[in-house]
Design an enzyme around this catalytic site. Structure first.
Site, PDB file in Angstrom:
ATOM      1  N   ILE A   3       0.873  -1.013  -0.043  1.00  0.00           N
ATOM      2  CA  ILE A   3       0.062  -0.130  -0.087  1.00  0.00           C
ATOM      3  C   ILE A   3       0.978   1.146   0.109  1.00  0.00           C
ATOM      4  O   ILE A   3       1.912   1.391   0.613  1.00  0.00           O
ATOM      5  CB  ILE A   3      -0.814   0.172   1.266  1.00  0.00           C
ATOM      6  CG1 ILE A   3      -1.772  -1.093   1.100  1.00  0.00           C
ATOM      7  CG2 ILE A   3      -1.668   1.195   1.175  1.00  0.00           C
ATOM      8  CD1 ILE A   3      -2.828  -1.257   2.399  1.00  0.00           C
ATOM      9  N   CYS A   4       0.662   2.107  -0.862  1.00  0.00           N
ATOM     10  CA  CYS A   4       1.325   3.416  -0.993  1.00  0.00           C
ATOM     11  C   CYS A   4       2.984   3.087  -1.159  1.00  0.00           C
ATOM     12  O   CYS A   4       3.485   2.404  -2.190  1.00  0.00           O
ATOM     13  CB  CYS A   4       1.068   4.356   0.121  1.00  0.00           C
ATOM     14  SG  CYS A   4       1.388   6.076   0.091  1.00  0.00           S
TER      15      CYS A   4
END
Length: 343
Positions: A115-116
């Site tokens: 994520i990210c």
């Protein structure tokens, strides 16, 4: 080692580091934790860190993490959350130390996602070499510079290459988790999770992750009403002129506004929605393939087969078999043969 909990649930391990963003960890626990079939939980989610104990967040509180890196090797899915430290100067190069050892010890076939800015960890582990990947648009240039073997795409919500997935900012982490749940258990389960968390049930990974619009548009210019009308009429042939008329716009203006708001063209969006409708019908009903094609707006079984193959790499019968078993596929084949349709 086992990738399942004692009760048969698929085990998901979330790797956190100092400076973690609590919302990202909460997303994973909330979405996977809500996934159920017949009332039975489908996933067990564990949070792990370099060492068990208190881990600093990017807020004014810390979290106590019970599991260490050993949990990674016992999971079927490993998700690497971002850290505020990822946004400083990046050292680049391969992973080293205990974290490198933990990734080396992952069993073959483990699904790994980020994520990210967690994508930097996957890149450092060599998992993104030669693969498409994304991260937050603000960090994409750094990822590309530090790891030139990664095919960085800063313009998408998430990527999937085999068993390795990456996502952009926080909200796209929701899209990524729902995508994995949908891959594992179908649209019905994923949609129920989305309803439980009041989020959109599906956004394709290829949608733009960042659309600059400094001045909010007035409500009259929104294309939302046209999209809602289209979803109610997917079974009908829909033209761009019809959609534009729902918003009292010219085709040119509507097309521009639609792309600004959805990140893709009206035609691409319609195809995506029709594929999702077909997937839902294939999973939840015993309708013949030609009827599924008609109700989803593809017109013919051949057209449905072509679009599903392009999007998912599987035929309608093959897709249904995954979620409903051989009995439903036998019914499809009998129906196709009786109607003179290609299989």
């Amino acid at each position: 080692m086992t990738v399942f909990a004692d009760d048969g649930r698929h085990r998901v391990a979330v790797l956190v580091r100092a400076g973690l963003l609590p919302i990202e960890v909460g997303i994973v626990h909330r979405l996977f934790g809500q996934a159920r079939a017949g009332g039975r939980p489908l996933y067990e989610v564990l949070t792990c860190a370099l060492e068990p104990g208190v881990v600093r967040t990017d807020a004014d509180f810390s979290v106590n993490v019970e599991h260490g890196l050993g949990a990674l090797a016992e999971a079927g899915t490993v998700i690497v959350a971002s850290s505020d430290e990822d946004y400083g100067p990046q050292p680049g190069g391969p992973l080293r130390g205990p974290l490198a050892d933990a990734f080396d010890a992952l069993p073959p076939g483990t699904r790994v996602a980020s994520i990210c800015s967690g994508a930097f960890v996957l890149a450092a582990a060599g998992l993104l070499d030669g693969r498409p990947a994304t991260t937050h648009w603000q960090s994409a240039d750094d990822l590309r510079t530090l790891y030139p073997r990664v095919r960085v795409d800063p313009n998408v919500l998430y990527t999937e290459s085999g068993n390795v997935l990456t996502s952009a900012g926080v909200a796209s982490g929701i899209d990524l988790c729902l995508h994995m749940i949908r891959r594992d258990h179908g649209a019905a389960v994923a949609n129920e999770v989305a309803r439980g968390t009041i989020v959109a049930p599906h956004r394709e990974g290829g949608q733009a992750q960042y659309i600059a619009r400094p001045v909010p548009e007035p409500a009259v210019s929104s294309t939302g009403a046209a999209r809602a009308w289209a979803l109610e009429n997917l079974h009908r042939p829909l033209t761009l002129r019809q959609l534009a008329a729902r918003e009292s716009m010219s085709v040119r203006t509507f097309t521009r506004r639609f792309r600004e708001e959805a990140g893709i063209s009206p035609g691409q969006w319609l195809t995506q929605q029709r594929i999702e409708r077909a997937r839902q019908l294939l999973e939840e009903t015993d309708l013949p393939i030609d009827r599924v094609a008609e109700d989803a707006g593809f017109g013919s079984a051949g057209s449905l087969r072509q679009h599903l193959q392009a999007a998912l790499g599987v035929s309608p019968s093959g897709y249904r078999y995954t979620f409903r078993g051989s009995r439903a596929v036998d019914q499809d084949h009998s129906s196709a043969a009786g109607a003179g349709l290609p299989r």
